[in-house]
Design an enzyme around this catalytic site. Structure first.
Site, short mmCIF file in Angstrom:
data_model
loop_
_atom_site.label_atom_id
_atom_site.label_comp_id
_atom_site.label_asym_id
_atom_site.label_seq_id
_atom_site.Cartn_x
_atom_site.Cartn_y
_atom_site.Cartn_z
N SER A 52 -28.44 -21.79 -6.76
CA SER A 52 -27.16 -20.92 -6.66
C SER A 52 -27.24 -20.11 -5.35
O SER A 52 -26.37 -19.40 -5.35
CB SER A 52 -27.43 -19.99 -7.80
OG SER A 52 -27.56 -20.64 -9.11
N THR A 59 -27.31 -16.00 -7.92
CA THR A 59 -27.07 -15.16 -7.07
C THR A 59 -28.17 -14.15 -7.02
O THR A 59 -28.54 -13.62 -8.01
CB THR A 59 -25.55 -14.37 -7.17
OG1 THR A 59 -24.79 -15.13 -6.99
CG2 THR A 59 -25.71 -13.14 -6.14
N THR A 113 -25.50 -15.81 -1.97
CA THR A 113 -25.23 -16.75 -2.78
C THR A 113 -24.63 -18.08 -2.52
O THR A 113 -24.04 -17.98 -1.22
CB THR A 113 -24.13 -16.27 -4.06
OG1 THR A 113 -23.97 -16.85 -5.20
CG2 THR A 113 -22.85 -16.16 -3.47
N ARG A 132 -13.14 -21.20 -1.83
CA ARG A 132 -13.23 -20.10 -2.90
C ARG A 132 -14.42 -19.27 -2.30
O ARG A 132 -15.55 -19.57 -2.17
CB ARG A 132 -13.44 -20.73 -4.06
CG ARG A 132 -13.77 -19.49 -5.23
CD ARG A 132 -15.20 -19.19 -5.48
NE ARG A 132 -15.24 -18.37 -6.65
CZ ARG A 132 -16.49 -17.48 -6.92
NH1 ARG A 132 -17.56 -17.83 -6.14
NH2 ARG A 132 -16.53 -17.02 -7.86
N THR A 143 -23.96 -10.10 -10.38
CA THR A 143 -23.82 -11.50 -10.52
C THR A 143 -23.05 -12.01 -11.49
O THR A 143 -22.88 -11.06 -12.58
CB THR A 143 -25.50 -11.69 -10.69
OG1 THR A 143 -25.69 -13.33 -11.02
CG2 THR A 143 -26.16 -11.16 -11.77
N GLY A 144 -22.85 -13.36 -11.50
CA GLY A 144 -21.71 -13.80 -12.49
C GLY A 144 -20.50 -14.01 -11.90
O GLY A 144 -20.35 -14.33 -10.94
N1 ASP Z 1 -21.19 -13.85 -8.23
C1 ASP Z 1 -21.24 -15.34 -7.73
C2 ASP Z 1 -19.92 -15.72 -7.51
O1 ASP Z 1 -19.04 -15.54 -7.82
C3 ASP Z 1 -21.74 -16.37 -8.54
C4 ASP Z 1 -23.08 -15.93 -9.30
O2 ASP Z 1 -23.44 -14.84 -9.48
O3 ASP Z 1 -23.72 -16.76 -9.99
O4 ASP Z 1 -19.83 -16.43 -6.34
#
Ligand code: ASP
Length: 326
Positions: free
Chosen positions: A83, A185, A203, A213, A236-237
């Site tokens: 990631s 991330t 990330t 994106r 994160t997320g």
């Molecule tokens: N926050 C990151 C994103 O949306 C992804 C992640 O944390 O896994 O790009």
């Protein structure tokens, strides 16, 4: 009030009605404050090696800014971390595109987004901060700048990540969930021995995202925010959710009003859930991590998968499970 997934809405509203002073007394921190805890390093997920690299800097009386950059570079260089950086899972066109940002105690900041072919976007982000009049460079412009600064261009798509992408192509289903095994991330926050607070976030974004994106991670205020007088937060997320509520900035502002980092992270997650509704929010993995300028830590997530890594003089890279709403 104990932070818990079972805190009822009524209790929460009652709590919100109290003054900020009372809130800060009543809110329980995941890492209670007895004195100013410094130096200290916290990072999202299980990242003992990243914390160790950051710790090496702050333990030697170095700058928090160097610490967070060094910490972030560890998963960026690790092909097994799918990631972040090298080995990151590609977008749906098979391109590994990276996002990162960095911020210091005076709110100087730098960011890059949609960068291809450079393993260490965090260091490019720092160069944007220190060597340009801008805060953010994206795509080709960021790559040209990286080349001009001597960063080495390389292929970041590992055989394993290419295989995962080809497998994904068979169904081409995009579900912006979080796959617990594949995290993630890295947001890393450090308070150095001189009381300077800095943060970094890097990330490869959501796996198999649309080409072009960009998520929250390079967006100052969404994936990361630092105010050297108050505190710092990172996320994160599913990035779209953090952007919607300016998550990391909101948490720092809540801390400024007197909330503990823990209470502030909980309020940000609950705000997001109120907007989305519980049914939808259940599918969205989102987590916040915060650090006050006194060295107090808070963490909270939508669902029960989030953990973070804490390093203090007494705790060497402990992995701690976060409380969650669901
Ligand atoms: N926050 C990151 C994103 O949306 C992804 C992640 O944390 O896994 O790009």
């Amino acid at each position: 009030m104990k932070p818990s997934a079972t805190t009822s809405r009524r209790e929460f509203l009652k709590l919100s009605a109290l003054s900020a002073t009372v809130l800060s007394v009543n809110s329980v921190s995941a890492f209670p404050l007895t004195k100013t805890n410094k130096p200290i390093v916290v990072s999202t997920w299980r990242n003992p090696d990243a914390n160790a690299a950051a710790w090496k800097v702050v333990a030697a009386n170095g700058r928090a800014l160097d610490a967070v950059e060094q910490g972030a570079r560890v998963p960026e260089a690790n092909p097994k971390d799918t990631s972040v950086g090298y080995g990151g899972l590609p977008d749906r066109d098979g391109c590994v595109t990276l996002d990162a940002c960095i911020m210091d105690e005076k709110s100087n900041c730098g960011a890059v987004a949609f960068v291809q072919g450079y393993k260490h976007p965090i260091s490019i982000a720092r160069a944007v901060m220190e060597k340009t009049p801008h805060v953010m460079l994206v795509g080709k412009g960021a790559e040209q700048f990286a080349a001009s600064q001597g960063f080495k261009k390389e292929n970041l798509l590992t055989r394993e990540s290419e295989k995962a992408w080809k497998e994904w192509l068979k169904k081409s289903e995009y579900k912006p969930y979080h796959n617990p095994g594949q995290h993630d991330t890295i947001g890393i926050l450090a308070l150095d021995a001189n009381g300077k607070l800095c943060g970094a976030c890097t990330t490869s974004g959501m796996a198999f995202k649309m080409h072009g994106r960009v998520g929250d991670s390079p967006i100052i205020g969404a994936g990361l925010y630092v105010d050297g007088e108050v505190g710092a937060a990172t996320a994160t997320g599913v990035g779209e959710e953090m952007i919607r509520i300016a998550g990391s900035n909101s948490i720092v502002e809540l801390m400024r009003q007197g909330l503990t980092p823990q209470a502030a992270c909980e309020e940000a997650i609950k705000r997001l859930i109120r907007k989305r509704g519980e049914e939808k929010a259940k599918e969205l993995s989102v987590a916040f991590l915060a650090l006050s300028v006194n060295g107090e830590v808070g963490a909270y997530s939508t669902n029960d998968v989030f953990e973070y890594t804490l390093t203090t003089p007494d705790q060497m890279h402990s992995v701690i499970r976060s409380e969650s709403y669901f």
